[in-house]
Design a protein around this motif. Structure first.
Motif, PDB file in Angstrom:
ATOM      1  N   ARG A  27       0.824  -1.203   0.000  1.00  0.00           N
ATOM      2  CA  ARG A  27       0.000   0.000   0.000  1.00  0.00           C
ATOM      3  C   ARG A  27       0.863   1.260   0.000  1.00  0.00           C
ATOM      4  N   GLU A  28       1.930   1.266   0.778  1.00  0.00           N
ATOM      5  CA  GLU A  28       2.822   2.427   0.820  1.00  0.00           C
ATOM      6  C   GLU A  28       3.487   2.638  -0.533  1.00  0.00           C
ATOM      7  N   ARG A  29       3.847   1.549  -1.199  1.00  0.00           N
ATOM      8  CA  ARG A  29       4.459   1.665  -2.523  1.00  0.00           C
ATOM      9  C   ARG A  29       3.453   2.210  -3.531  1.00  0.00           C
ATOM     10  N   GLN A  30       2.216   1.745  -3.427  1.00  0.00           N
ATOM     11  CA  GLN A  30       1.180   2.244  -4.331  1.00  0.00           C
ATOM     12  C   GLN A  30       0.986   3.750  -4.151  1.00  0.00           C
ATOM     13  N   GLU A  31       0.907   4.190  -2.906  1.00  0.00           N
ATOM     14  CA  GLU A  31       0.710   5.616  -2.641  1.00  0.00           C
ATOM     15  C   GLU A  31       1.875   6.433  -3.181  1.00  0.00           C
ATOM     16  N   LEU A  32       3.098   5.932  -2.999  1.00  0.00           N
ATOM     17  CA  LEU A  32       4.267   6.654  -3.476  1.00  0.00           C
ATOM     18  C   LEU A  32       4.302   6.684  -5.003  1.00  0.00           C
ATOM     19  N   PHE A  33       3.912   5.566  -5.624  1.00  0.00           N
ATOM     20  CA  PHE A  33       3.835   5.521  -7.079  1.00  0.00           C
ATOM     21  C   PHE A  33       2.907   6.615  -7.600  1.00  0.00           C
ATOM     22  N   PHE A  34       1.730   6.761  -7.010  1.00  0.00           N
ATOM     23  CA  PHE A  34       0.777   7.755  -7.499  1.00  0.00           C
ATOM     24  C   PHE A  34       1.157   9.170  -7.087  1.00  0.00           C
ATOM     25  N   ARG A  35       1.909   9.315  -6.009  1.00  0.00           N
ATOM     26  CA  ARG A  35       2.452  10.641  -5.695  1.00  0.00           C
ATOM     27  C   ARG A  35       3.401  11.075  -6.808  1.00  0.00           C
ATOM     28  N   PHE A  36       4.303  10.180  -7.180  1.00  0.00           N
ATOM     29  CA  PHE A  36       5.218  10.509  -8.282  1.00  0.00           C
ATOM     30  C   PHE A  36       4.446  10.774  -9.574  1.00  0.00           C
ATOM     31  N   TRP A  37       3.452   9.954  -9.831  1.00  0.00           N
ATOM     32  CA  TRP A  37       2.690  10.090 -11.072  1.00  0.00           C
ATOM     33  C   TRP A  37       2.030  11.470 -11.166  1.00  0.00           C
ATOM     34  N   THR A  38       1.341  11.888 -10.095  1.00  0.00           N
ATOM     35  CA  THR A  38       0.655  13.179 -10.133  1.00  0.00           C
ATOM     36  C   THR A  38       1.645  14.339 -10.200  1.00  0.00           C
ATOM     37  N   LEU A  39       2.741  14.224  -9.475  1.00  0.00           N
ATOM     38  CA  LEU A  39       3.743  15.292  -9.516  1.00  0.00           C
ATOM     39  C   LEU A  39       4.361  15.413 -10.908  1.00  0.00           C
ATOM     40  N   LYS A  40       4.663  14.280 -11.522  1.00  0.00           N
ATOM     41  CA  LYS A  40       5.252  14.306 -12.863  1.00  0.00           C
ATOM     42  C   LYS A  40       4.250  14.848 -13.891  1.00  0.00           C
ATOM     43  N   GLU A  41       2.999  14.416 -13.791  1.00  0.00           N
ATOM     44  CA  GLU A  41       1.981  14.898 -14.716  1.00  0.00           C
ATOM     45  C   GLU A  41       1.763  16.400 -14.562  1.00  0.00           C
ATOM     46  N   SER A  42       1.708  16.875 -13.319  1.00  0.00           N
ATOM     47  CA  SER A  42       1.488  18.307 -13.098  1.00  0.00           C
ATOM     48  C   SER A  42       2.653  19.120 -13.660  1.00  0.00           C
ATOM     49  N   PHE A  43       3.872  18.586 -13.552  1.00  0.00           N
ATOM     50  CA  PHE A  43       5.034  19.280 -14.111  1.00  0.00           C
ATOM     51  C   PHE A  43       4.960  19.329 -15.634  1.00  0.00           C
ATOM     52  N   LEU A  44       4.647  18.195 -16.263  1.00  0.00           N
ATOM     53  CA  LEU A  44       4.529  18.166 -17.720  1.00  0.00           C
ATOM     54  C   LEU A  44       3.469  19.148 -18.209  1.00  0.00           C
ATOM     55  N   LYS A  45       2.387  19.259 -17.448  1.00  0.00           N
ATOM     56  CA  LYS A  45       1.296  20.131 -17.871  1.00  0.00           C
ATOM     57  C   LYS A  45       1.643  21.605 -17.695  1.00  0.00           C
ATOM     58  N   VAL A  46       2.376  21.936 -16.643  1.00  0.00           N
ATOM     59  CA  VAL A  46       2.725  23.348 -16.461  1.00  0.00           C
ATOM     60  C   VAL A  46       3.725  23.798 -17.520  1.00  0.00           C
ATOM     61  N   THR A  47       4.592  22.913 -17.967  1.00  0.00           N
ATOM     62  CA  THR A  47       5.559  23.275 -19.010  1.00  0.00           C
ATOM     63  C   THR A  47       4.923  23.303 -20.391  1.00  0.00           C
ATOM     64  N   GLY A  48       3.738  22.691 -20.526  1.00  0.00           N
ATOM     65  CA  GLY A  48       3.089  22.625 -21.824  1.00  0.00           C
ATOM     66  C   GLY A  48       3.662  21.556 -22.726  1.00  0.00           C
ATOM     67  N   GLN A  49       4.564  20.728 -22.170  1.00  0.00           N
ATOM     68  CA  GLN A  49       5.214  19.701 -22.974  1.00  0.00           C
ATOM     69  C   GLN A  49       4.313  18.493 -23.229  1.00  0.00           C
ATOM     70  N   GLY A  50       3.442  18.190 -22.257  1.00  0.00           N
ATOM     71  CA  GLY A  50       2.621  16.998 -22.396  1.00  0.00           C
ATOM     72  C   GLY A  50       3.496  15.759 -22.494  1.00  0.00           C
ATOM     73  N   MET A  51       2.974  14.731 -23.133  1.00  0.00           N
ATOM     74  CA  MET A  51       3.714  13.476 -23.214  1.00  0.00           C
ATOM     75  C   MET A  51       4.818  13.514 -24.263  1.00  0.00           C
ATOM     76  N   SER A  52       5.056  14.679 -24.884  1.00  0.00           N
ATOM     77  CA  SER A  52       6.185  14.798 -25.805  1.00  0.00           C
ATOM     78  C   SER A  52       7.504  14.810 -25.033  1.00  0.00           C
ATOM     79  N   PHE A  53       7.426  15.009 -23.726  1.00  0.00           N
ATOM     80  CA  PHE A  53       8.589  15.035 -22.838  1.00  0.00           C
ATOM     81  C   PHE A  53       8.641  13.694 -22.116  1.00  0.00           C
ATOM     82  N   PRO A  54       9.588  12.801 -22.415  1.00  0.00           N
ATOM     83  CA  PRO A  54       9.607  11.462 -21.808  1.00  0.00           C
ATOM     84  C   PRO A  54       9.614  11.519 -20.279  1.00  0.00           C
ATOM     85  N   LEU A  55       8.856  10.626 -19.659  1.00  0.00           N
ATOM     86  CA  LEU A  55       8.742  10.621 -18.203  1.00  0.00           C
ATOM     87  C   LEU A  55      10.060  10.323 -17.502  1.00  0.00           C
ATOM     88  N   ASP A  56      10.963   9.629 -18.174  1.00  0.00           N
ATOM     89  CA  ASP A  56      12.237   9.297 -17.540  1.00  0.00           C
ATOM     90  C   ASP A  56      13.331  10.320 -17.834  1.00  0.00           C
TER      91      ASP A  56
END
Length: 226
Positions: free
Chosen positions: A138-167
């Protein structure tokens, strides 16, 4: 200042409320909703736009049909209000909106069972290693989705979208704050805030300025949307 909002679209299972809000959104949004096959998607689309209209009213903009345009990678913006920025997200039965006076991105994700191979394949190596550290699944799941939302919010603020690889960039979560390490030589100032409202979802907001609301405003569509 950046304000953040959340609403539970389960309210829109009430057909009378759905029809009332549907009648208040612009025709282009109605057509988009009509094209959707599943009722859940209709609720999310209607709820997200209703939340945006609520946020705009709080910002002093009472335009019932705000004209939207789209950037190179599909990020929407308000054509007639160039100094006001917004972003929308939805997951499960939640919709989220962030609105402010600088570029902003937001993301909500429902915490659920996940295959951590997704993080190994798509996330930065440092993020994947952090996800594996907690003891319980459960802790790993929560951390996974914390990273996911933080990464998505960053991609969206830059306007890059998925054109910017997540890694290609790494979110650094520490007790004294959250930052982003970019590995393409374009490190900039970005600010993050997470919200934990104990409802089984992760919420994150990223902006080009530090004044992100400390609290996520819970919005009841039946009463707060008028």
């Amino acid at each position: 200042m950046i304000k953040t909002y959340v609403a539970n679209v389960e309210e829109l299972n009430n057909s009378a409320l759905f029809e009332r809000l549907y009648a208040l959104v612009p025709e282009h949004r109605q057509k988009k909703i009509d094209r959707m096959r599943f009722e859940k998607d209709k609720r999310l689309s209607l709820g997200a736009f209703a939340l945006l209209q609520k946020g705009l009213r709080d910002w002093g903009i009472c335009d019932r049909e705000p004209a939207l345009s789209y950037g190179e990678n599909g990020k929407p913006f308000l054509r007639d209000y160039p100094s006001v920025f917004f972003n929308l997200s939805h997951s499960g039965e939640r919709v989220m909106c962030a609105i402010g006076d600088c570029e902003v991105g937001c993301d909500v994700e429902k915490i659920k069972d996940t295959d951590f191979k997704i993080a190994k394949r798509f996330f930065h190596e440092e993020e994947y290693e952090q996800i594996l550290r907690p003891g319980s699944v459960r802790e790993r799941q929560e951390l996974f989705f914390r990273f996911w939302t933080l990464k998505e919010s960053f991609l969206k603020v830059t306007g890059q979208g998925m054109s910017f690889p997540l890694d290609s960039f790494c979110i650094d979560i520490r007790e004294n704050g959250i930052s982003v390490k970019q590995y393409n030589g374009t490190d900039g100032d970005y600010f993050f805030r997470e919200y934990d409202i104990k409802d089984g979802y992760c919420y994150a907001c990223c902006a080009a300025a530090p004044k992100i609301a400390e609290k996520l405003t819970k919005t009841l569509l039946a009463t707060d949307y008028k």
